[in-house]
Enzyme design. Structure first.
Site, short mmCIF file in Angstrom:
data_model
loop_
_atom_site.label_atom_id
_atom_site.label_comp_id
_atom_site.label_asym_id
_atom_site.label_seq_id
_atom_site.Cartn_x
_atom_site.Cartn_y
_atom_site.Cartn_z
N PHE A 144 -1.60 2.19 1.28
CA PHE A 144 -2.09 2.58 2.79
C PHE A 144 -1.01 1.96 3.58
O PHE A 144 -1.07 2.34 4.71
CB PHE A 144 -3.50 2.12 2.90
CG PHE A 144 -3.75 0.81 3.17
CD1 PHE A 144 -3.83 -0.28 2.20
CD2 PHE A 144 -4.05 0.22 4.48
CE1 PHE A 144 -4.02 -1.52 2.30
CE2 PHE A 144 -4.29 -0.93 4.63
CZ PHE A 144 -4.59 -1.86 3.68
N LYS A 145 -0.34 0.91 3.42
CA LYS A 145 0.50 0.14 4.36
C LYS A 145 1.56 1.14 4.85
O LYS A 145 1.90 0.92 6.01
CB LYS A 145 1.18 -0.94 3.55
CG LYS A 145 0.29 -2.06 2.75
CD LYS A 145 -0.54 -2.73 3.65
CE LYS A 145 -1.33 -3.62 2.84
NZ LYS A 145 -2.32 -4.61 3.50
N ASP A 146 1.94 2.05 4.09
CA ASP A 146 3.00 3.07 4.72
C ASP A 146 2.60 3.74 5.92
O ASP A 146 3.12 3.89 6.90
CB ASP A 146 3.28 4.09 3.61
CG ASP A 146 4.02 3.60 2.29
OD1 ASP A 146 4.86 2.85 2.59
OD2 ASP A 146 3.83 4.18 1.17
N MET A 179 3.19 1.31 8.65
CA MET A 179 4.54 0.64 8.66
C MET A 179 5.47 1.65 9.03
O MET A 179 6.57 1.33 9.72
CB MET A 179 4.69 0.13 7.20
CG MET A 179 5.55 -0.96 7.14
SD MET A 179 5.24 -2.43 8.12
CE MET A 179 4.16 -3.37 7.01
#
Ligand SMILES: Cc1ncc(COP(=O)(O)O)c(C=O)c1O
Ligand SMILES: N[C@@H](CCOP(=O)(O)O)C(=O)O
Length: 472
Positions: A112-114, A117
């Site tokens: 989920f960081k993408d 980010m």
């Protein structure tokens, strides 16, 4: 709109300044001085809209156009999500009665960081170029933030990136995603410690003001307000797909550093009708104990099959404390000082009651996590990674109390990031998507460093292009 520090002593600053600053100079975290609200009609109008269009609308309420103009924000959002492997960017999958998984892992690094980010990198690059500045990005990771940051910022001219991960405590896929990227501005550091040690050092670097100024430090952890802002969007798309604003929706969020679940709380403050926000933890259950007793007490991190949540010092809990203490920075400073000195603090009765109004919490142990991966595979033919499995197990407990409200478990990682745990539980080994098919053949590059801030400082000084005399 200005942004204030949770510790109340740093001056209020604008969005771009907060984006580039990372941690506030008083050690606190930035939040907007007030929460904007979206009208029910605005939220209803999200139905059927592409993810990028909803992101543009939600984020324009949080990002002043004087910082990033509306057309530019629209371009950034479209380009950030153009490379996601699913046309819906963050699609919903139904795996049971009123039980859904919000798939947040279709970005380049499979977590989920993408989602935040990819956008953060575009916003920071724009801000740095506009100011003719260079930055040294430091980040702590338990596995996913690091790879997402390296993918998003690797090769960018304006930045050097230093990522600290706990040596031997991330999955092999996660490690290789960080150590096999051939970009000269990227430095993977295997710290001899836990994620909490990595995060403490990153905060220590920001609190060493001479070092911070000399290196022009910036942060990409959820310390950075821009990360949280971008993570609010998928709560809107998911809830609207399930009938909001006409009916409430609940979320179960696999939790470590408290950034993702905090983004849900903020979406609620912005007007999204969220019923319950379930904090789902693995055996590192500090937040569950805190909600039950009011005492936040660090006892030591246990390694689990969901390593990205092997965290005890949940950075963003500070932002929630700021809210429930009526935005009183002095109270937050008192609690954070107690945590620093005695590894614990006690939350007063009224703020604790306020937390319990919005949040519930569930700890899911290793056996239950494995059982949930097996169950979802058998019953729904759906393969969960261990972090998402923690959320789904907690979601089922919430649904048992309130079966009428749709429950969305956040799917925070692709199962192929944790193939050993998934194979043990479901009996099959998930394959990496084609763009990562050669991951195990790529050479790795990383540096093992002792758990000492001074050692990290020396390493960064020796590599960062923004160090004194070389700054652009
Ligand atoms: C896959 C995965 N799930 C859940 C979490 C926990 O999210 P947060 O730290 O925002 O609570 C993380 C780490 O951030 C993660 O990488
Ligand atoms: N689980 C995270 C830990 C850092 O969280 P962040 O949201 O503050 O960046 C990771 O995978 O690195």
């Amino acid at each position: 709109m200005l942004h204030v520090s949770t510790r109340g002593e740093a001056p209020a600053i604008g969005f771009t300044d907060a984006l580039l600053a990372g941690l506030a100079r008083d050690g606190g975290l930035y939040v907007p001085e007030a929460w904007p609200r979206l009208a029910a009609a605005d939220i209803a109008a999200f139905a059927g809209k592409p993810y990028a269009a909803v992101a543009e609308r939600v984020l324009s309420a949080l990002i002043p156009s004087s910082d990033i103009s509306a057309p530019l924000l629209g371009d950034m959002v479209r380009s950030a999500y153009a490379g996601f492997r699913h046309p819906a960017v963050c699609p919903l999958a139904q795996i049971g009665d009123n039980l859904f998984v919000l798939e947040l892992f279709h970005g380049p690094t499979l977590a989920f960081k993408d989602v935040a980010m990819q956008l953060l990198a575009r916003m920071m690059d724009y801000a740095l170029k506009g100011r003719g500045q260079r930055a040294t990005i430091v980040g702590a990771t338990s596995g996913d933030t690091g790879s997402a940051a390296i993918d998003a910022f690797g090769g960018l001219d304006q930045v050097d990136v230093f990522i600290l991960y706990p040596h031997g405590r991330v999955s092999e896929v996660q490690r290789r995603q960080m150590t096999s990227v051939d970009a000269p501005n990227v430095h993977a550091i295997a710290l001899e410690g836990t994620f909490d040690d990595c995060q403490a050092i990153v905060k220590g670097l920001f609190n060493h003001h001479a070092f911070r100024d000399q290196l022009a430090l910036s942060g990409v952890n959820s310390i950075n307000w821009g990360r949280i802002a971008a993570q609010t969007v998928y709560y809107f798309t998911a809830a609207v797909a399930l009938g909001a604003p006409l009916r409430p929706v609940s979320f179960s969020v696999p939790t470590g550093n408290f950034g993702d679940v905090l983004a849900g709380y903020i979406a609620k403050r912005m007007g999204l009708p969220i019923d319950r926000l379930a904090i789902a933890t693995n055996e590192n259950d500090i937040l569950v104990r805190t909600l039950a007793s009011g005492r936040y007490e660090v006892r030591g991190v246990k390694p689990t099959s969901s390593p990205s949540m092997d965290i005890e010092v949940s950075s963003n809990f500070e932002r929630l404390l700021f809210e429930v203490y009526g935005r009183d920075g002095q109270q937050v400073r008192r609690l954070m000082a107690a945590l620093q000195q005695g590894r614990a603090f006690d939350i007063d009765a009224a703020p604790l009651a306020a937390i319990r109004t919005d949040f519930s919490s569930h700890a899911v142990d290793e056996q239950q996590t494995e059982a949930e991966i097996g169950r979802a595979w058998r019953e729904a033919g759906y393969l969960l990674d261990p972090h998402t499995a923690v959320a789904v197990a907690a979601a089922r407990r919430e649904l048992a109390c309130n079966p009428a409200v749709p429950m969305v478990a956040l799917g925070t990682a692709h199962p192929a990031k944790f193939p050993d745990a998934v194979e043990r539980a479901a009996g099959l080994r998930p394959a990496l998507p084609p763009h990562l098919a050669n991951l195990f053949a790529r050479p790795e590059r990383f540096t093992v460093i002792a758990n000492e801030q001074s050692a990290i400082e020396s390493f960064i000084r020796s590599r960062a292009r923004a160090a004194a005399g070389i700054a652009a």
